[in-house]
Scaffold this motif. Structure first.
Motif, PDB file in Angstrom:
ATOM      1  N   LEU A 147       0.813  -1.213   0.131  1.00 54.21           N
ATOM      2  CA  LEU A 147       0.009  -0.034  -0.093  1.00 54.21           C
ATOM      3  C   LEU A 147       0.710   1.407  -0.018  1.00 54.21           C
ATOM      4  O   LEU A 147       0.460   2.191  -0.674  1.00 54.21           O
ATOM      5  CB  LEU A 147      -0.969   0.053   1.090  1.00 54.21           C
TER       6      LEU A 147
ATOM      7  N   THR B 242      -7.507   1.110  -0.744  1.00 56.70           N
ATOM      8  CA  THR B 242      -6.953   0.495   0.530  1.00 56.70           C
ATOM      9  C   THR B 242      -8.020  -0.182   1.029  1.00 56.70           C
ATOM     10  O   THR B 242      -7.709  -1.414   1.547  1.00 56.70           O
ATOM     11  CB  THR B 242      -6.364   1.700   1.306  1.00 56.70           C
TER      12      THR B 242
ATOM     13  N   SER C  75      -1.500   4.427   4.217  1.00 48.33           N
ATOM     14  CA  SER C  75      -1.513   4.701   2.892  1.00 48.33           C
ATOM     15  C   SER C  75      -1.675   6.527   2.631  1.00 48.33           C
ATOM     16  O   SER C  75      -1.080   6.848   1.735  1.00 48.33           O
ATOM     17  CB  SER C  75      -2.725   4.246   2.055  1.00 48.33           C
TER      18      SER C  75
END
Ligand SMILES: Nc1ncnc2c1ncn2[C@@H]1O[C@H](COP(=O)(O)OP(=O)(O)OP(=O)(O)O)[C@@H](O)[C@H]1O
Length: 624
Positions: A413, A462, A493
């Motif tokens: 991520l 995400t 993220s």
């Protein structure tokens, strides 16, 4: 584009532009350091003087490297001169006020390629015209510009699909929205063929004739372009070799009485001037008194080759430039004074922020391939990782695998968020540089809207990844653990996105790709995965505190193995990780707290946002 067919119309001889401005400058000098460590300075401009009038098209010409762009930068207020003064209508100019009344179009200016002409102009009107101008007046202004610049037939075409000439006209149109009395254009004809260049110079000439002060740079205007130029300002090695009208250039050159060269009447005088400027630099500078000799200047209206304001229409089947349609946007004088006193921007921070966010969303909507690819990558990786680490969540013998899975998720991520922004953010800088310099919006509004408009897609990706992998890897079906897991990955993220903004505000795309991984490396090494806190040399331990990956890892590990998780069932006599706390102890996380990790992630993202904002501010102000 249009083929030229001159169909002339008489127009009102009075200026259509309110607040016409004459610009003059005296003894302008500009020096730069020879090198970073050198004390010696290189002279770029050397005591130039000159004057450019409203209603005229002035061309600053000269060899490559003569100093044309530097002079234009200084006159537009983009660069500060090291010496000399600049005046507007005979008075020392107020830089801040001048910026409201002028615009600067850089060489190779970029446009937002995904927006159509009409959309680009509408957004420009929203940003550049204040709230006191009604929505219908703004719409009318946009339509006027589209019609006047002959862009009607392509008004719904994306900027990326326009021809070179149409792009230039659109860039001019964007600035014309607020009707600045002074326009500077650096090399507007570069990259255009002669017929398109001619039409563009014609347009600039017409804009000047409406009362604007038009100043452009060009290497060497051809004879056909010269007919539309009122004043020439020739620069040679940072000094002025000639300032005056086009018809008087020939007599000027003949008067120099150069020993071996006679300027014949059939010779292109500009070509001749460029040819001799290197050899007879001193003589030329002396004769023009470095720009302060006004003998060769004639008012545009007195010029023998230029007729009184006429509007040329360039016609073709579907493109026609006719500036008779272009009238100044009506602003009442009280509003004008209030605006002038209040700030250098026409609209409030919120208006700028909302308009820029809308533009970003529209632009993303118009080019969905990036968004779809980004979502697909997250979905695909979630399935791949889900299969690879299937049901490791409840398996006592796969606790280490589960730990590795958590770290991989962080890295995945982080890299995606970081790279996407690192590449897309610098791409916006050239457009932002012009718009910000021309007072469309503040750096803060741009930065905030960029940040906000990148969040939704990052959040969707995400969430998609986290929900899928949490389920597929068989983690604890506990709502609190699930929420903490998702929340931690979202925060990581977002922090990575801020890191990407920092990288993108420092470097261009190419350098960002090279230096980006270097920027990320320290956070990776000090994440606690490769090297544990207590095993690290004492003087390096502070690095763990600033590593967002370390705090992210703590958050994830606690969500899965901490918070009093019940023991794993062990199918054998002995299982090392029967007690989940064993993993926390092994990784020195037994004393960590989730709230502290989350607090640290917030603090790091604020620090990154503040740093990248300051860097962006500096970058937009300089040529960097
Ligand atoms: N910040 C700077 N540091 C060092 N040299 C500089 C700097 N700015 C300009 N120069 C130099 O000053 C000279 C004039 O530059 P400028 O860009 O004004 O030229 P120009 O006439 O516009 O050239 P061109 O038509 O090729 O764009 C060039 O030799 C350039 O390398």
């Amino acid at each position: 584009m249009a083929s030229e067919n001159s169909d002339s119309q008489e127009t009102n001889s009075t200026s259509l532009v309110e607040d016409s401005l004459n610009i003059s400058f005296k003894n302008l000098g500009y020096t730069v350091r020879n090198g970073l460590l050198s004390r010696a300075r290189k002279t770029i401009l050397d005591g130039l003087s000159g004057s450019f009038n409203a209603g005229e098209l002035t061309v600053i010409m000269g060899h490559s490297g003569a100093g044309k762009s530097t002079l234009l930068d200084i006159l537009a207020g983009y660069t500060k001169p090291t010496s000399g003064s600049i005046y507007e209508n005979g008075r020392i100019r107020n830089e801040r006020m001048f910026r409201r009344k002028s615009c600067y179009i850089f060489q190779d200016d970029k446009l937002i390629e995904t927006l159509t002409i009409k959309e680009s102009l509408t957004i420009a009107a929203e940003l550049k015209l204040g709230n006191h101008i009604s929505a219908s007046q703004k719409r009318q202004r946009v339509e006027q510009i589209i019609m006047s610049l002959g862009l009607y037939a392509v008004e719904n075409t994306k900027a990326g699909n326009l021809s070179g000439g149409q792009k230039k006209r659109l860039t001019i149109g964007l600035e014309l929205v607020s009707d600045p009395p002074v326009m500077f254009l650096d090399e507007p004809t570069s990259g255009l063929d002669i017929s398109v260049a001619k039409k563009l110079v014609n347009l600039l000439h017409l804009l000047a004739r409406q009362g604007r002060t038009m100043v452009i740079t060009m290497h060497q205007p051809s004879l056909s372009l010269l007919q539309m130029v009122d004043r020439l300002y020739a620069v040679v090695a940072g000094k002025c070799a000639y300032m005056g009208s086009v018809p008087l250039l020939l007599p000027y050159l003949n008067q120099l009485n150069l020993p071996d060269l006679r300027c014949l009447s059939y010779h292109d005088p500009v070509e001749y001037l460029i040819e001799i400027s290197g050899t007879y630099e001193e003589k030329l500078v002396e004769k023009s008194k470095n720009g302060s000799n006004n003998c060769w200047v004639t008012e545009a209206t007195d010029s023998p080759i230029l007729e009184r304001p006429k509007l040329l229409r360039i016609t073709s089947t579907n493109e026609e430039i006719s500036l008779t349609l272009l009238t100044a946007p009506k602003e009442n004088s009280t509003n004008k004074i209030i605006l002038a006193l209040k700030s250098t921007y026409s609209t409030s921070f919120w208006k700028q922020f909302i308009t820029l966010t809308r533009r970003s969303v529209l632009s993303t909507w118009r080019e969905p391939s990036f968004t779809l690819t980004f979502i697909s990558i997250h979905g695909f990786m979630a399935l791949f990782i889900g299969i690879l680490f299937k049901n490791v969540g409840e398996d006592v013998e796969k606790v280490r695998d589960n730990y590795n899975f958590l770290y991989f998720s962080l890295m995945f991520l982080m890299f995606n968020a970081f790279s996407a922004v690192s590449i897309r953010f610098p791409e916006q800088i050239p457009v932002t540089r012009r718009e910000h310099f021309n007072r469309w919006y503040t750096t803060g509004a741009f930065y905030a809207s960029t940040l906000l408009s990148t969040l939704p897609i990052q959040t969707v990706c995400t969430l998609l990844y986290s929900i899928l992998v949490y389920w597929m890897t068989g983690q604890s079906p506990n709502l609190i653990r699930f929420t903490i897991f998702i929340f931690t990955l979202l925060l990581v993220s977002y922090v990575s996105l801020c890191m990407g903004l920092l990288n993108g505000s420092i470097f261009n795309v190419k350098n960002g790709v090279i230096f980006g991984p270097l920027m990320i490396m320290p956070f990776t090494i000090f994440s606690g995965f490769f090297l544990r806190y207590r095993d690290a040399p004492y003087f390096f331990r502070w690095m763990f505190q600033i590593s967002f990956l370390k705090h992210g890892l703590v958050g994830l590990v606690l969500s899965v193995f901490g918070m009093g998780r019940s023991n794993f069932s062990c199918p054998k006599i002995f299982c090392y990780y029967t007690y989940p706390t064993q993993l926390l102890i092994d990784n020195h996380m037994d004393k960590e707290e989730f709230t502290l990790a989350i607090g640290a992630l917030f603090a790091i993202s604020f620090a990154l946002i503040a740093t990248s904002f300051v860097i962006l501010k500096i970058r937009l102000k300089s040529k960097w």
